[in-house]
Design a protein around this motif. Structure first.
Motif, PDB file in Angstrom:
ATOM      1  N   GLY A   1       0.859  -1.176   0.000  1.00  0.00           N
ATOM      2  CA  GLY A   1       0.000   0.000   0.000  1.00  0.00           C
ATOM      3  C   GLY A   1       0.893   1.223   0.000  1.00  0.00           C
ATOM      4  N   PRO A   2       0.330   2.394   0.225  1.00  0.00           N
ATOM      5  CA  PRO A   2       1.134   3.608   0.196  1.00  0.00           C
ATOM      6  C   PRO A   2       2.311   3.596   1.173  1.00  0.00           C
ATOM      7  CG  PRO A   2      -1.194   4.152   0.174  1.00  0.00           C
ATOM      8  CD  PRO A   2      -1.084   2.665   0.409  1.00  0.00           C
ATOM      9  N   GLY A   3       2.091   3.096   2.382  1.00  0.00           N
ATOM     10  CA  GLY A   3       3.166   3.070   3.384  1.00  0.00           C
ATOM     11  C   GLY A   3       4.295   2.126   3.020  1.00  0.00           C
ATOM     12  N   SER A   4       3.953   0.908   2.642  1.00  0.00           N
ATOM     13  CA  SER A   4       4.996  -0.054   2.292  1.00  0.00           C
ATOM     14  C   SER A   4       5.700   0.347   1.000  1.00  0.00           C
ATOM     15  CB  SER A   4       4.430  -1.470   2.197  1.00  0.00           C
ATOM     16  OG  SER A   4       3.288  -1.502   1.381  1.00  0.00           O
ATOM     17  N   CYS A   5       4.975   0.987   0.100  1.00  0.00           N
ATOM     18  CA  CYS A   5       5.574   1.501  -1.133  1.00  0.00           C
ATOM     19  C   CYS A   5       6.591   2.598  -0.789  1.00  0.00           C
ATOM     20  CB  CYS A   5       4.471   2.049  -2.037  1.00  0.00           C
ATOM     21  SG  CYS A   5       5.038   2.628  -3.637  1.00  0.00           S
ATOM     22  N   HIS A   6       6.213   3.480   0.131  1.00  0.00           N
ATOM     23  CA  HIS A   6       7.124   4.542   0.567  1.00  0.00           C
ATOM     24  C   HIS A   6       8.374   3.947   1.225  1.00  0.00           C
ATOM     25  CE1 HIS A   6       7.934   8.354   3.080  1.00  0.00           C
ATOM     26  NE2 HIS A   6       8.371   8.545   1.858  1.00  0.00           N
ATOM     27  N   LEU A   7       8.195   2.897   2.008  1.00  0.00           N
ATOM     28  CA  LEU A   7       9.329   2.221   2.635  1.00  0.00           C
ATOM     29  C   LEU A   7      10.294   1.702   1.567  1.00  0.00           C
ATOM     30  CD1 LEU A   7      10.725   1.144   5.205  1.00  0.00           C
ATOM     31  CD2 LEU A   7       9.312  -0.915   4.977  1.00  0.00           C
ATOM     32  N   LEU A   8       9.772   1.061   0.548  1.00  0.00           N
ATOM     33  CA  LEU A   8      10.623   0.575  -0.544  1.00  0.00           C
ATOM     34  C   LEU A   8      11.353   1.723  -1.237  1.00  0.00           C
ATOM     35  CD1 LEU A   8       8.435  -2.165  -2.309  1.00  0.00           C
ATOM     36  CD2 LEU A   8      10.425  -2.514  -0.819  1.00  0.00           C
ATOM     37  N   GLN A   9      10.655   2.829  -1.469  1.00  0.00           N
ATOM     38  CA  GLN A   9      11.286   3.988  -2.112  1.00  0.00           C
ATOM     39  C   GLN A   9      12.452   4.507  -1.276  1.00  0.00           C
ATOM     40  OE1 GLN A   9       7.772   6.419  -2.397  1.00  0.00           O
ATOM     41  NE2 GLN A   9       7.492   5.961  -4.569  1.00  0.00           N
ATOM     42  N   LEU A  10      12.234   4.642   0.023  1.00  0.00           N
ATOM     43  CA  LEU A  10      13.280   5.156   0.906  1.00  0.00           C
ATOM     44  C   LEU A  10      14.469   4.202   0.983  1.00  0.00           C
ATOM     45  CD1 LEU A  10      11.066   6.639   3.764  1.00  0.00           C
ATOM     46  CD2 LEU A  10      12.391   7.911   2.057  1.00  0.00           C
ATOM     47  N   ILE A  11      14.206   2.904   1.024  1.00  0.00           N
ATOM     48  CA  ILE A  11      15.288   1.917   1.026  1.00  0.00           C
ATOM     49  C   ILE A  11      16.059   2.017  -0.282  1.00  0.00           C
ATOM     50  CG2 ILE A  11      15.829  -0.552   0.979  1.00  0.00           C
ATOM     51  CD1 ILE A  11      13.404  -0.911   2.919  1.00  0.00           C
ATOM     52  N   GLY A  12      15.336   2.187  -1.377  1.00  0.00           N
ATOM     53  CA  GLY A  12      15.979   2.333  -2.676  1.00  0.00           C
ATOM     54  C   GLY A  12      16.915   3.527  -2.731  1.00  0.00           C
TER      55      GLY A  12
END
Length: 110
Positions: free
Chosen positions: A14-25
């Motif tokens: 969802g938006p939160g887990s997607c944001h987590l992936l973006q930040l890790i990236g």
């Protein structure tokens, strides 16, 4: 406001887990990504582990470190998942906006 989530047995994206992936990236660090989101390190790993369990693919590659700590990067599957979800979300929101306007923005009284 619409929040899109993907689920199999449980919600995994969802938006939160997607944001987590973006930040890790961007940073390569789960701890930093979690701090930036205001979530605990253990919750961040729980999100990532759930995502991988539900999808059956590895979305992050863990590299253990010494004194300096480890690093984490998105796998090709993780990058692709992020691309697909972002495109899916954008298209859904565009369609939702169109339908909303058709029903509510024509000056029709409620």
């Amino acid at each position: 406001v619409v929040k899109l989530q993907l689920a199999k047995e449980s919600v995994f994206l969802g938006p939160g887990s997607c944001h987590l992936l973006q930040l890790i990236g961007h940073s390569g660090l789960v701890r930093m990504a979690c701090q930036q989101m205001g979530i605990s390190y253990s919750k961040g790993w729980k999100i990532l582990n759930t995502m991988e369990e539900e999808l059956g693919v590895q979305v992050v590659e863990r590299k253990k470190g010494g004194k300096q700590g480890g690093q984490t990067c998105l796998t090709p599957s993780g990058r692709r998942l992020l691309e697909l979800y972002t495109a899916f979300e954008r298209e859904c929101l565009d369609q939702i906006h169109e339908v909303f306007c058709r029903h509510f923005e024509r000056g029709q009284p409620i």
